[in-house]
Design an enzyme around this catalytic site. Structure first.
Site, PDB file in Angstrom:
ATOM      1  CG  HIS A  35      -1.711  -1.062   1.572  1.00  0.00           C
ATOM      2  ND1 HIS A  35      -3.052  -1.055   1.258  1.00  0.00           N
ATOM      3  CD2 HIS A  35      -1.485  -2.250   2.189  1.00  0.00           C
ATOM      4  CE1 HIS A  35      -3.604  -2.187   1.662  1.00  0.00           C
ATOM      5  NE2 HIS A  35      -2.677  -2.932   2.219  1.00  0.00           N
ATOM      6  CD  GLU A 117      -0.865   1.623   4.193  1.00  0.00           C
ATOM      7  OE1 GLU A 117      -0.474   2.364   3.267  1.00  0.00           O
ATOM      8  OE2 GLU A 117      -2.060   1.347   4.388  1.00  0.00           O
ATOM      9  CG  HIS A 156      -5.078  -1.453  -1.318  1.00  0.00           C
ATOM     10  ND1 HIS A 156      -5.371  -0.321  -0.609  1.00  0.00           N
ATOM     11  CD2 HIS A 156      -6.105  -2.310  -1.062  1.00  0.00           C
ATOM     12  CE1 HIS A 156      -6.507  -0.487   0.043  1.00  0.00           C
ATOM     13  NE2 HIS A 156      -6.976  -1.682  -0.214  1.00  0.00           N
ATOM     14  CG  ASP A 166      -2.973   1.933  -2.041  1.00  0.00           C
ATOM     15  OD1 ASP A 166      -4.155   1.800  -2.396  1.00  0.00           O
ATOM     16  OD2 ASP A 166      -2.528   1.473  -0.989  1.00  0.00           O
TER      17      ASP A 166
END
Length: 180
Positions: A35, A117, A156, A166
């Site tokens: 992400h 992330e 994602h 993303d």
């Protein structure tokens, strides 16, 4: 090589998030999802991502924060622009990162995935050290959870097409895979 002990990355800072729960099947960890996030959007640095994932974001700090006030979101790890890693959820627990999602016909990707992330945006290049760190983290995750193979690492946008974009067009999959 990075190591994982008790489902935590040994080299990461650990800031527990309340936005997680037990997986429906505790040993079902077979997907890694990449992400991106920046808070406020397009800005880097500061404590806002950590505060958001911990449910402690002060909404009057920035107008955008009021829009996300009621969201309960987390990821297993965040890789900052400088390559440092913060872990929010132990890998054996379900982080709330994927939302409505499907991978190879299986819905509810949070149930069986690990969410990483990157501090970034769809349009700005990621840093070299982020790719290096992501490669190292992914390799440690793959070693500890062997059901995650290179074919079971995705973005994602691939598990939530039309809803999410993303890690975006700025993410270089070849560069990442070269670091695995």
């Amino acid at each position: 090589m990075l190591t994982i002990t008790h489902h935590l990355l040994d080299s990461a800072s650990y800031l527990p998030s309340p936005h997680c729960n037990d997986r429906p099947v505790s040993d079902d960890v077979s997907l890694l999802v990449v992400h991106n996030i920046s808070l406020p959007p397009g800005e880097f640095g500061g404590p806002y991502i950590e505060q958001f994932f911990q449910g402690e974001l002060t909404c009057n700090t920035h107008p955008y924060f009021d829009e996300i006030r009621d969201m309960k979101v987390s990821a297993h790890c965040l890789i900052k622009r400088d390559g440092s890693v913060v872990q929010f959820v132990p890998f054996n627990r379900r982080a709330w990162h994927a939302g409505v999602s499907v991978f190879e016909g299986r819905e509810q990707c949070n149930d069986f995935s690990i969410g990483i992330e990157l501090e970034g945006t769809d349009d700005l290049p990621y840093t070299d050290v982020q790719y290096q760190t992501l490669g190292n983290v992914a390799a440690a995750v793959m070693h500890h959870y062997p059901a995650i193979t290179q074919e079971r690492i995705t973005g994602h946008q691939d598990i939530a097409p039309g809803r999410k974009t993303d890690p975006g067009r700025s993410f270089n999959w070849k560069t990442f895979r070269d670091h695995l």
